[in-house]
Design an enzyme around this catalytic site. Sequence first.
Site, PDB file in Angstrom:
ATOM      1  N   ASP A 109       0.811  -1.216   0.000  1.00 60.60           N
ATOM      2  CA  ASP A 109       0.000   0.000   0.000  1.00 60.60           C
ATOM      3  C   ASP A 109       0.837   1.255   0.000  1.00 60.60           C
ATOM      4  O   ASP A 109       0.379   2.320  -0.368  1.00 60.60           O
ATOM      5  CB  ASP A 109      -0.865   0.007   1.264  1.00 60.60           C
ATOM      6  CG  ASP A 109      -2.291   0.344   0.924  1.00 60.60           C
ATOM      7  OD1 ASP A 109      -2.696   0.137  -0.226  1.00 60.60           O
ATOM      8  OD2 ASP A 109      -2.977   0.822   1.820  1.00 60.60           O
ATOM      9  N   ASN A 806      -9.116  -4.560   0.758  1.00 62.96           N
ATOM     10  CA  ASN A 806      -7.685  -4.542   1.046  1.00 62.96           C
ATOM     11  C   ASN A 806      -7.312  -4.464   2.524  1.00 62.96           C
ATOM     12  O   ASN A 806      -6.174  -4.793   2.881  1.00 62.96           O
ATOM     13  CB  ASN A 806      -7.025  -3.362   0.317  1.00 62.96           C
ATOM     14  CG  ASN A 806      -7.153  -3.466  -1.190  1.00 62.96           C
ATOM     15  OD1 ASN A 806      -7.006  -4.537  -1.748  1.00 62.96           O
ATOM     16  ND2 ASN A 806      -7.449  -2.356  -1.836  1.00 62.96           N
ATOM     17  N   TYR A 807      -8.218  -4.018   3.386  1.00 65.31           N
ATOM     18  CA  TYR A 807      -7.837  -3.789   4.778  1.00 65.31           C
ATOM     19  C   TYR A 807      -8.627  -4.622   5.786  1.00 65.31           C
ATOM     20  O   TYR A 807      -8.091  -5.011   6.821  1.00 65.31           O
ATOM     21  CB  TYR A 807      -7.970  -2.298   5.114  1.00 65.31           C
ATOM     22  CG  TYR A 807      -6.916  -1.460   4.443  1.00 65.31           C
ATOM     23  CD1 TYR A 807      -5.651  -1.316   5.003  1.00 65.31           C
ATOM     24  CD2 TYR A 807      -7.172  -0.836   3.231  1.00 65.31           C
ATOM     25  CE1 TYR A 807      -4.669  -0.566   4.368  1.00 65.31           C
ATOM     26  CE2 TYR A 807      -6.202  -0.092   2.588  1.00 65.31           C
ATOM     27  CZ  TYR A 807      -4.955   0.041   3.165  1.00 65.31           C
ATOM     28  OH  TYR A 807      -3.981   0.772   2.534  1.00 65.31           O
ATOM     29  N   ILE A 808      -9.883  -4.859   5.531  1.00 63.60           N
ATOM     30  CA  ILE A 808     -10.681  -5.681   6.438  1.00 63.60           C
ATOM     31  C   ILE A 808     -10.484  -7.148   6.077  1.00 63.60           C
ATOM     32  O   ILE A 808     -10.671  -7.524   4.912  1.00 63.60           O
ATOM     33  CB  ILE A 808     -12.181  -5.319   6.347  1.00 63.60           C
ATOM     34  CG1 ILE A 808     -12.406  -3.873   6.795  1.00 63.60           C
ATOM     35  CG2 ILE A 808     -13.030  -6.264   7.178  1.00 63.60           C
ATOM     36  CD1 ILE A 808     -13.829  -3.379   6.573  1.00 63.60           C
TER      37      ILE A 808
END
Length: 849
Positions: A109, A806-808
């Site tokens: 990221d 992408n994050y959870i």
Amino acid sequence: MSSSEDDVPLVRANGRANPTPPSAKSNGQSSTNGELDPGVSVRFGAVQNEDVKMEDADEDAHGVSKRKSRASIDQKKSYAEPDSSDEDDQPLSKRRRTSVKHEDPETDDDVPLALNGRKLPKASETAIGESSDSDMPIERKLSASCKERHQAGRSQKTSQWCQKEQADDKSSVKKMKADTGALKKGRGKVKAESAEAEDEEDEYRWWDDPAKGDGTKKWTTLEHNGVVFPPPYEPLPKNVKLKYDGVPVTLHPDAEEVAGFFGSMLNSTHNVENPVFQKNFFRDFKDIIKKTGGAKDSQGNKVEIKEFTKCDFKTIFEFYDAQREEKRNLPAAEKKALKAKRDEDEAIYQYCMWDGRKQKVGNFRVEPPSLFRGRGEHPKTGHVKTRVQPEQITINVGKEATVPPPPPGHNWKEVKHDQEGTWLAMWQENINGNYKYVMLAANSDVKGQSDFKKFEKARELKEYIDKIRKDYQKNLKNDLMVERQKATAVYLIDQFALRAGNEKGEDEAETVGCCSLKYENISLKPPCTVVFDFLGKDSIRFYDEVQVDPQVFKNLKIFKKAPKKNGDEVFDRLTTSALNKHLQNYMPGLTAKVFRTYNASFTMSNLLQGMKATGTIIEKVKAYNDANRKVAILCNHKRTVTAGHANAMEKMSERIKGLRYQKWRLKMQMLDLEPNLKKKKGAAFFERDEDLDKEWIKEHQAFLVEEQTQKIKKKFEKDNEKRVADGEKEMKVSELNERLEVVGEMKKKFEKENKSGKVEAEGRGPTVEKLEAQITKLDQRVDTMSVQAQDKEDNKEVALGTSKINYIDPRLTVVFSKKFNVPIERFFSKALREKFEWAIKSVDEDWEF
């Protein structure tokens, strides 16, 4: 330690004492005296007229070089990371600079794909199978029983790729084809495996296989068919030309193609009306015109194109817009046929053979030439993205594999056999110098393992987070400035999900992260309020007004102390690489990026644990989206309100209004059947809503008539297409006219209702009970659409997709789906269900992050 200990001199990194910093006393006010607790955000409170956009699609990364504000460095000095930590105690101007390591171009990221202008990165550094933050072998996470079971299963699989066709082993090749669906080399085309082999692959649960994912060698055998190039440019018709100062001009096809890039997107006002976009485009356009012989009028006279404002692209736009409209209006059968033809042509590129297993390839198409748009306020927006030639492309295949042939008359730049890389092809684009990679698809084993390891790394941080927080709280008062800056930076990254930040070149967007925050990016409001305002990744504005720990507020005040001014860095003794090196002392592979994934997933996990999602599926989905929105705000996943949002909301409002109109008509039909109902139910029950005035009703009736007309016409066309496909004759126009008689009857009925104020009961055998049942269903539809409208309005400035994908941790979404009986299709598209197959199949509703 006494309350005055913060006023003791800080020791400079070179061992000398700093002057005593100004007192940072709180004048007797605690952080809880009329203020929010430390760590509480009031994000977006002061943002106005933002023009930023965050998309759900792959996020473009930009190159990295030195920051503008850093002191110049002697190029003869080593750029290697110092072996000892002694250098951390030196002033920044005396320290050796360290390069930023390339990380996973697909999943990382914070680190761009390539350093602009530097040599090609090693493929191992950009491998998606083993990202830079994943040093922990998968087998630590899996049970011994799974290991034994799947090792036994794998021993039975003998799928291989036939690398050579030699006369003396034809029989063995045939046997391999029959047993494993191996692919014949031939002309370099990948043929489909047998159905039996594909069924076997469907059952392969790599996430339970401890033998995969460790080591640096990613594959043993690899064969694929290369890439698909965009079609060549087709010149415009002779009557379609750019006009300069009112005069149509003739251009070389290369220059005409670039004019078409701009002309075809005149409806994208966000770009074409941007002065930076215009300036960059026109500069490139003039260069290409000059290189290709210039522009000429109809008489062959040379025309000097000097001013952008004299260029008229309307004719070009009208041509391309007509093409787009024609494509949209193609019959469904023709669209289907075109898609089938395209899929057939591209079939051999869609799969590769990776260690004997058939794997789907992701982005096998080379990007077509166009105008670079970028995200946010990118300084290079509008520049021409040139056509990629085979001579720019590097191919990665197995040593024994057939190299995919380049287009006739061309050669590949290079052919590699890099077993540490998970890319199949790569090239360097001309705008930012970034490397573009052809990777495996999201649902492939290798890509799935990368996602799995990323989220497992975030879960692993749970075991260390308390120690990290305890240490940075202690070091907020450290005598060494460099240690105090490290602690403050980790605090901000942990508490407010800031990115670490990387160094930027002069020709790149002026974006910053925590370690590269400038003096002007932070404002301090006593006693403990900090205002962040800067351009983050992809030039997305980050604005947040937060309450911080009193000691953090004092530190930031010290870090901004004179003689620092605008342009100077707040954390002048800290770099991203030094911060990540510090974090890895706590946990192998820990970087600042892992904190964002951890905090996003941990926040979502806590929200789900306390959630009582009830009601309809739509209401449960809204509850999930509300939780997702909080995570997206935490991660600053914002987007510009789309140009069509207001129109979409208006349409939804009209649809709800239309449903209420239908309810009123049904009530009037009840009165037509039983006039005495007005006394039983009361006059209020039959009253029309105030906003449903006579003028609106007439407009809505006209809309209903037109809508019904279009439905009948489309149904007629579809029926005719089906008849032609079945070898039958098309229906005549008289059949369509006969069908349209229904519309005429509807129109007459509305006119009669408007005159009389009464509505006659409709349908077969209408009864009051049937009409009441219809009203109940309409009430439910109104409630459902109202929830959807509110959800859409709440999400207009927040990009939920980025955080969800992408994050959870996707397993948390699966837990919600199973716990509250909501189909997973409500959250994951078909592509995402394939990408997160490992998550869907590996957890139940009791799983915890």
